[in-house]
Design an enzyme around this catalytic site. Structure first.
Site, PDB file in Angstrom:
ATOM      1  N   GLU A 146       3.259  -6.613  -3.687  1.00  0.00           N
ATOM      2  CA  GLU A 146       4.095  -4.968  -3.666  1.00  0.00           C
ATOM      3  C   GLU A 146       4.940  -5.260  -4.905  1.00  0.00           C
ATOM      4  OE1 GLU A 146       7.423  -2.734  -3.252  1.00  0.00           O
ATOM      5  OE2 GLU A 146       7.459  -4.908  -3.339  1.00  0.00           O
ATOM      6  N   ASP A 197       4.502 -11.208  -0.920  1.00  0.00           N
ATOM      7  CA  ASP A 197       4.832 -11.766  -2.395  1.00  0.00           C
ATOM      8  C   ASP A 197       6.239 -11.693  -2.563  1.00  0.00           C
ATOM      9  OD1 ASP A 197       4.452  -8.929  -2.437  1.00  0.00           O
ATOM     10  OD2 ASP A 197       4.398  -8.948  -4.727  1.00  0.00           O
TER      11      ASP A 197
HETATM   12 ZN    ZN Z   1      10.352  -5.706  -1.275  1.00  0.00          ZN
END
Ligand code: ZN
Length: 437
Positions: free
Chosen positions: A153, A89
């Protein structure tokens, strides 16, 4: 150096194309499930792993929020596995602010532009490139490798690394080291290249401050005004500079800077300043920080509200969590409620041992002028999730960068970009690491 007969191949052959392709798959993470998700990027990665002969597993925590796990190698069957992890992401990008479209993967003046080019599709691309080159050459890594390409994340990893640790730990538990972001990039101190390897992370607390008072008419006297009380606390904590308390990792960095800068100073802030533009991020690793980030109070201009709230992003040094929270309560005073809405652990690993030797040797082989030091990262990464399984993680995405590039500002920044030759450099260093580690 390895004495085994290493075949000839180019570990960087595919890195640019993989990075471009991944940038073009928009995986913006808005902090909830409203974005496009990581599924497109995960399928791209899984296809590459599969065509390189691996048997990847693509797993979704939530529809569209996809993670990929795979095992690879190693030549030494007794060696303990190494976890190589990269998130798929990215944070959103506002195209109007950029000089090129953020999801186009354009190359301008030797730089690949795009959201994710440094955080962290660069590393995902390096892993794919090294894997493909070595598989073609029939040269598996010495240690078995576990790949984890993760979702989410940028919002704390609840649908990504933390979920993998909870639901698919069997893939990960035997790993004894991990390599991921944020580190391995070069900075310059007194004209010498210093590569910073992440060897720990501050802990995080997201804090809500609440002030109460007497509600009433805005025309009357109000000594008990919630907004005034809150504003005073926010002003105090916002202006407060926590004392410098460098831990073992940062003391190691400061010693290295002192040596490179030929300095006699014992002042950590002065030494940190030698890192130039990187000082803003690296300097946050020697003290706790509290930044007010959101405010909420009131509903009409002539009404004093009974309550006012503020939110703060607080980051504490390893071992300092309780002292930090106690200090915070002291600073805002007894009339402010302090609630911790979310927190995550601080990590600090010793910067020594086989893995550190392997990273050092791999860097030196590609940049003989390299100097190397650890640092404590100001923010958090998926390393916090792996730590729940007892796996220590280093931030090591090797990039040899021009001295005048304000690299740390590119993380989540406008015109995020990576030098094309730095991508190749990183793939070559990682390739060497797989023989050294
Ligand atoms: Zn990162």
């Amino acid at each position: 150096m390895t004495s085994e007969a290493r075949p000839s191949y180019d570990p960087a052959a595919g890195v640019l194309e993989h990075c471009r392709s991944l940038v073009r798959i928009d995986t913006s993470n808005y902090g909830d499930d409203s974005g496009p998700g990581e599924r497109g990027a995960a399928e791209y990665v899984a296809e590459r792993l599969e065509s390189a002969g691996l048997e990847p597993m693509l797993v979704e925590s939530v529809p569209g929020r996809a993670n990929v796990l795979a095992r690879w190698g190693g030549r030494d069957p007794d060696a303990e596995p190494l976890l190589l992890h990269g998130h798929l992401d990215v944070v959103p990008a506002r195209a109007d602010d950029w000089s090129v479209p953020p999801f186009a993967g354009e190359i301008v003046d030797g730089y690949l532009y795009g959201r994710g080019t440094v955080d962290m599709k660069d590393f995902d691309a390096m892993l794919l490139s090294v894997l493909e080159a070595r598989q073609l050459a029939g040269w598996a890594p010495r240690r078995p490798v576990v790949f984890a390409f993760t979702a989410d994340e940028e919002a704390g990893g609840r649908s990504g690394a933390h979920w993998l640790v909870e639901e698919h730990a069997a893939w990960l538990t035997d790993c004894t080291d991990a390599i991921g972001e944020v580190g391995g990039f070069s900075t310059e101190v007194a004209g010498q290249r210093l590569y910073l390897i992440e060897s720990g992370e501050k802990g995080m607390t997201w804090i809500r401050l609440t002030a109460h008072g007497t509600a009433g008419h805005g025309s009357m006297r109000h000594p008990d005004n919630a907004i005034a009380r809150l504003a005073q606390a926010v002003g105090t904590i916002g202006a407060y500079e926590w004392p410098a308390q460098p831990g073992p990792v940062m003391r190691q960095l400061l010693e290295k800077v002192r040596e490179l800068a030929d300095s006699t100073s014992d002042d950590p802030d002065k030494l940190i300043a030698e890192l130039g533009p990187a000082a803003r991020m690296i300097g946050a690793g020697i003290r706790n920080t509290t930044n007010p980030t959101m405010l909420q109070a009131g509903y009409k201009i002539n009404v004093v509200p009974g309550e006012a709230q503020a939110w703060m992003d607080g980051r504490f040094l390893p071992g300092e969590r309780d002292a930090f929270v106690a200090g915070l309560r002291d600073h805002v005073g007894p009339h402010i409620e302090v609630d911790i809405e979310h927190e995550d652990v601080a990590l600090e690993g010793e910067f020594a041992g086989d893995m550190v030797d392997a990273m050092t040797a791999s860097l030196l082989a590609e940049d003989p002028d390299a100097h190397i030091a650890p640092y404590l990262m100001s923010a958090g990464t998926d390393a916090k999730a792996w730590s729940r399984l007892g796996i220590p993680s280093y931030g090591f995405v090797p990039l040899r960068l021009p001295a005048d590039l304000d690299f740390t500002a590119l993380f989540h920044g406008v015109d995020e970009r990576v030098p094309v030759d730095a991508l190749s450099f990183g793939a070559r260093v990682l390739d060497r690491l797989l023989d050294q580690a």
